[in-house]
Design a protein around this motif. Structure first.
Motif, PDB file in Angstrom:
ATOM      1  N   LEU A 119       9.959   1.100   2.492  1.00 25.38           N
ATOM      2  CA  LEU A 119      10.112  -0.344   2.725  1.00 25.38           C
ATOM      3  C   LEU A 119       9.985  -1.174   1.453  1.00 25.38           C
ATOM      4  N   SER A 146       3.001  -5.182   4.514  1.00 19.31           N
ATOM      5  CA  SER A 146       2.376  -4.052   5.219  1.00 19.31           C
ATOM      6  C   SER A 146       1.614  -4.624   6.416  1.00 19.31           C
ATOM      7  N   VAL A 184     -10.316 -10.312   6.211  1.00 20.52           N
ATOM      8  CA  VAL A 184     -11.494  -9.501   6.525  1.00 20.52           C
ATOM      9  C   VAL A 184     -11.592  -8.417   5.459  1.00 20.52           C
ATOM     10  N   THR A 237       4.275  -5.450   8.843  1.00 28.52           N
ATOM     11  CA  THR A 237       5.060  -4.267   9.245  1.00 28.52           C
ATOM     12  C   THR A 237       4.344  -3.457  10.316  1.00 28.52           C
ATOM     13  N   THR A 238       3.171  -3.933  10.753  1.00 28.42           N
ATOM     14  CA  THR A 238       2.558  -3.400  11.970  1.00 28.42           C
ATOM     15  C   THR A 238       2.554  -4.567  12.967  1.00 28.42           C
ATOM     16  N   THR A 273       9.210   2.356  11.606  1.00 27.89           N
ATOM     17  CA  THR A 273       8.661   3.549  10.942  1.00 27.89           C
ATOM     18  C   THR A 273       7.155   3.731  11.193  1.00 27.89           C
ATOM     19  N   VAL A 274       6.542   2.812  11.909  1.00 30.70           N
ATOM     20  CA  VAL A 274       5.098   2.960  12.178  1.00 30.70           C
ATOM     21  C   VAL A 274       4.893   4.178  13.089  1.00 30.70           C
ATOM     22  N   PRO A 275       4.057   5.137  12.678  1.00 32.05           N
ATOM     23  CA  PRO A 275       3.865   6.322  13.514  1.00 32.05           C
ATOM     24  C   PRO A 275       3.183   5.989  14.849  1.00 32.05           C
ATOM     25  N   LEU A 307      11.424  -3.597  10.486  1.00 33.09           N
ATOM     26  CA  LEU A 307      10.461  -3.040   9.526  1.00 33.09           C
ATOM     27  C   LEU A 307       9.320  -2.303  10.217  1.00 33.09           C
ATOM     28  N   PRO A 329      -6.818   0.894   3.749  1.00 28.20           N
ATOM     29  CA  PRO A 329      -7.047   0.358   5.102  1.00 28.20           C
ATOM     30  C   PRO A 329      -8.490  -0.156   5.166  1.00 28.20           C
ATOM     31  N   ASP A 371       0.850  -1.203   0.000  1.00 30.95           N
ATOM     32  CA  ASP A 371       0.000   0.000   0.000  1.00 30.95           C
ATOM     33  C   ASP A 371       0.886   1.253   0.000  1.00 30.95           C
ATOM     34  N   PHE A 429      -5.732 -16.468  18.758  1.00 25.09           N
ATOM     35  CA  PHE A 429      -7.157 -16.241  18.452  1.00 25.09           C
ATOM     36  C   PHE A 429      -7.615 -17.015  17.222  1.00 25.09           C
ATOM     37  N   ASP A 470      -4.422  -9.346   4.369  1.00 22.71           N
ATOM     38  CA  ASP A 470      -5.769  -9.885   4.106  1.00 22.71           C
ATOM     39  C   ASP A 470      -6.129  -9.771   2.626  1.00 22.71           C
ATOM     40  N   THR A 527      -2.808 -16.165  10.502  1.00 21.07           N
ATOM     41  CA  THR A 527      -4.213 -16.572  10.622  1.00 21.07           C
ATOM     42  C   THR A 527      -4.719 -17.092   9.272  1.00 21.07           C
ATOM     43  N   THR A 580      -2.388  -7.262  13.860  1.00 24.23           N
ATOM     44  CA  THR A 580      -3.450  -8.193  13.486  1.00 24.23           C
ATOM     45  C   THR A 580      -3.065  -9.665  13.609  1.00 24.23           C
ATOM     46  N   THR A 615      -2.746  -0.400  16.731  1.00 29.19           N
ATOM     47  CA  THR A 615      -2.490  -1.784  16.318  1.00 29.19           C
ATOM     48  C   THR A 615      -2.049  -2.618  17.534  1.00 29.19           C
TER      49      THR A 615
HETATM   50  P1  NAD Z   1      -3.381  -1.412   8.162  1.00 31.54           P
HETATM   51  O1  NAD Z   1      -2.849  -2.623   7.499  1.00 31.54           O
HETATM   52  O2  NAD Z   1      -4.682  -0.875   7.685  1.00 31.54           O
HETATM   53  O3  NAD Z   1      -2.258  -0.296   8.130  1.00 31.54           O
HETATM   54  C1  NAD Z   1      -2.501   0.996   8.651  1.00 31.54           C
HETATM   55  C2  NAD Z   1      -1.574   1.996   8.020  1.00 31.54           C
HETATM   56  O4  NAD Z   1      -0.240   1.772   8.494  1.00 31.54           O
HETATM   57  C3  NAD Z   1      -1.493   1.904   6.487  1.00 31.54           C
HETATM   58  O5  NAD Z   1      -1.637   3.201   5.972  1.00 31.54           O
HETATM   59  C4  NAD Z   1      -0.087   1.375   6.216  1.00 31.54           C
HETATM   60  O6  NAD Z   1       0.475   1.870   5.022  1.00 31.54           O
HETATM   61  C5  NAD Z   1       0.666   1.909   7.420  1.00 31.54           C
HETATM   62  N1  NAD Z   1       1.876   1.156   7.746  1.00 31.54           N
HETATM   63  C6  NAD Z   1       1.983  -0.176   7.880  1.00 31.54           C
HETATM   64  N2  NAD Z   1       3.237  -0.512   8.222  1.00 31.54           N
HETATM   65  C7  NAD Z   1       3.942   0.638   8.282  1.00 31.54           C
HETATM   66  C8  NAD Z   1       5.298   0.934   8.567  1.00 31.54           C
HETATM   67  N3  NAD Z   1       6.185  -0.024   8.908  1.00 31.54           N
HETATM   68  N4  NAD Z   1       5.690   2.236   8.531  1.00 31.54           N
HETATM   69  C9  NAD Z   1       4.800   3.207   8.239  1.00 31.54           C
HETATM   70  N5  NAD Z   1       3.509   2.988   7.952  1.00 31.54           N
HETATM   71  C10 NAD Z   1       3.081   1.711   7.982  1.00 31.54           C
HETATM   72  O7  NAD Z   1      -3.550  -1.687   9.742  1.00 31.54           O
HETATM   73  P2  NAD Z   1      -3.618  -3.033  10.556  1.00 31.54           P
HETATM   74  O8  NAD Z   1      -4.193  -2.656  11.858  1.00 31.54           O
HETATM   75  O9  NAD Z   1      -2.340  -3.758  10.519  1.00 31.54           O
HETATM   76  O10 NAD Z   1      -4.695  -3.927   9.759  1.00 31.54           O
HETATM   77  C11 NAD Z   1      -6.070  -3.698   9.902  1.00 31.54           C
HETATM   78  C12 NAD Z   1      -6.864  -4.657   9.038  1.00 31.54           C
HETATM   79  O11 NAD Z   1      -6.598  -6.020   9.414  1.00 31.54           O
HETATM   80  C13 NAD Z   1      -8.370  -4.459   9.222  1.00 31.54           C
HETATM   81  O12 NAD Z   1      -9.030  -4.517   7.991  1.00 31.54           O
HETATM   82  C14 NAD Z   1      -8.768  -5.620  10.110  1.00 31.54           C
HETATM   83  O13 NAD Z   1     -10.121  -6.000   9.963  1.00 31.54           O
HETATM   84  C15 NAD Z   1      -7.833  -6.704   9.639  1.00 31.54           C
HETATM   85  N6  NAD Z   1      -7.597  -7.781  10.589  1.00 31.54           N
HETATM   86  C16 NAD Z   1      -7.385  -9.019  10.078  1.00 31.54           C
HETATM   87  C17 NAD Z   1      -7.154 -10.090  10.904  1.00 31.54           C
HETATM   88  C18 NAD Z   1      -6.924 -11.450  10.315  1.00 31.54           C
HETATM   89  O14 NAD Z   1      -6.724 -12.422  11.034  1.00 31.54           O
HETATM   90  N7  NAD Z   1      -6.947 -11.604   9.032  1.00 31.54           N
HETATM   91  C19 NAD Z   1      -7.097  -9.899  12.282  1.00 31.54           C
HETATM   92  C20 NAD Z   1      -7.316  -8.623  12.791  1.00 31.54           C
HETATM   93  C21 NAD Z   1      -7.543  -7.571  11.930  1.00 31.54           C
END
Ligand code: NAD
Length: 387
Positions: free
Chosen positions: A51, A100, A156, A143-144, A187-189, A184, A74, A43, A259, A106, A152, A147, A196
């Motif tokens: 990255l 990401s 979603v 990279t967060t 860099t997450v703000p 990695l 997102p 993304d 989970f 997902d 898993t 989730t 997260t």
């Molecule tokens: P996200 O993936 O939506 O990321 C949020 C933002 O963080 C994005 O803009 C992304 O570009 C940015 N980002 C990510 N890594 C970065 C980095 N290292 N440096 C800078 N920016 C970075 O957020 P999320 O919380 O990881 O994912 C949410 C999604 O996951 C939701 O849709 C949720 O429903 C789903 N989810 C899925 C499961 C599963 O088991 N499949 C479990 C829980 C949640």
């Protein structure tokens, strides 16, 4: 009540490769998959954080053909998946790399489903039985720390026609390899680290307390709670602290395994309804609702909440006191990391009925330790709204 006499089975189809700098193994992993043409799913945030270049330089070194699909929002939408599948198909990819947060991982899973089933609409694969075969193989690089999607079996995806988050679930959708490199995540703000991280903590707490919990996921969830609760504040306030980042990434991984073998409960049912209707960040939805649901469940989870308090380092005389301390600690944590209030999400009073109805229909409602009806959900949404 203990779950020690109940049957369970545990399988993890994803190999985990973890460590600071482990991203350098990506070439070896792609070679093991015999990949020739690699679709990178990502993304714009990852490109901005620099990255993507790390991935493409490895693929160039390996002399692999690749293309990049970065059209993932997102809370990924059905259109993101369907567009991504067209791109991956026309490139003729034989493997994917998803880099990401949960949204991209997902989306990659769902793209893999469409490509391998020759499908057009991801809606046709909603639920637990529609995915019939192994999807296009992929490597997940989270990279967060939130989730746990890298381990898993579900994706979603927002159904944009009906504004709700549907789940597509099957062990065939698991990543072949999860590459977890704490570097990695630096860099997450701070606000995304906070939301997260609370998402991961919610996974661990719900995995441990739901009716369908089992001993392996209990063990994983409790250690996840310890790692996350003791490192979240530091990761938010000092993003360069690689040890705090590492604890969060491992915490989120363990919570994800927990989970997906146990379940989530009412926090997720409410959060997914909110995410679908308001397109609000998933981690924030969970974080703002967690204290309300914990308070509501507390009488049904005294012993388990006390055990959670212990994992968080709290001391207490009685289990009841411990359980209350767990709820208080969660509220304090949410304030310390600067999470917004429920109200700030802009939820409208006239939507509460619909949200409560959606939460009650979520399949994980059955797993919540306390029975939940639509009216119970409405009560909780109103409580959150009133604060
Ligand atoms: P996200 O993936 O939506 O990321 C949020 C933002 O963080 C994005 O803009 C992304 O570009 C940015 N980002 C990510 N890594 C970065 C980095 N290292 N440096 C800078 N920016 C970075 O957020 P999320 O919380 O990881 O994912 C949410 C999604 O996951 C939701 O849709 C949720 O429903 C789903 N989810 C899925 C499961 C599963 O088991 N499949 C479990 C829980 C949640």
């Amino acid at each position: 009540m203990t779950n020690i006499l109940r049957q369970f089975s545990f399988e993890l189809p994803t190999r985990i490769e973890y460590g600071v700098g482990v991203i350098s193994k990506l070439g070896d992993e792609l070679r093991l998959l015999k990949a020739q043409k690699v679709a990178i799913i990502t993304d714009p945030g990852i490109i901005k954080a620099g990255l993507l270049d790390k991935i493409t330089s490895i693929l160039k070194e390996e002399k692999l053909l690749y293309n990049v699909f970065d059209g993932v929002d997102p809370n990924p939408k059905d259109q993101n998946v369907e567009r991504g599948a067209q791109v991956v198909r026309s490139f003729g990819a034989d493997a994917m790399v998803a880099i990401s947060g949960g949204s991209v991982i997902d989306c990659a899973k769902a793209i893999g489903v469409l490509v391998s089933h020759d499908g057009k609409r991801i809606k046709d694969f909603e639920g637990k039985t529609a995915v019939k075969k192994q999807i296009l193989p992929f490597i997940a690089i989270p990279t967060t720390a939130g989730t746990g999607s890298e381990v898993t079996f579900s994706a979603v995806i927002t159904d944009t026609e009906n504004n709700y988050k549907m789940t597509v679930r099957s062990p065939f959708m698991a990543a072949k390899v999860a590459l977890l490199d704490p570097k990695l995540t630096v860099t997450v703000p701070p606000h995304i680290t906070a939301s997260t991280g609370m998402d991961a903590l919610t996974h661990a707490i719900e995995a441990y307390t739901v009716k369908v919990s089992e001993p392996v996921s209990d063990a994983l969830a409790l250690y996840a709670i310890e790692l996350i609760s003791n490192n979240l504040v530091n990761a938010v306030k000092n993003g360069e602290d690689i040890e705090a980042r590492a604890c969060m990434l491992v915490g989120s991984l363990l919570a994800g395994i927990a989970f997906s073998h146990s379940d989530v409960g009412s926090v997720h049912c409410m959060a997914e309804a909110l995410g679908g209707v308001y397109d609000a960040p998933h981690g924030i939805c969970n974080a703002v609702l967690l204290p309300y649901v914990m308070e509501y469940n507390v009488e049904f989870c005294i012993e388990k909440y006390a055990r959670i308090a212990k994992a968080m380092g709290e001391t207490f005389e009685t289990s009841r006191e411990g359980a209350m301390k767990a709820v208080e600690r969660i509220k304090k944590l949410a304030t310390e990391v600067g999470l917004p209030s429920f109200k700030s999400l802009g939820v409208k009073e006239e939507d509460l009925e619909k949200l409560a109805d959606m939460a009650a229909k979520n399949i994980s409602t059955e797993s919540n330790p306390r029975e939940m009806t639509k009216e119970d959900y409405l009560t909780l949404f109103r409580r959150a709204m009133a604060d």
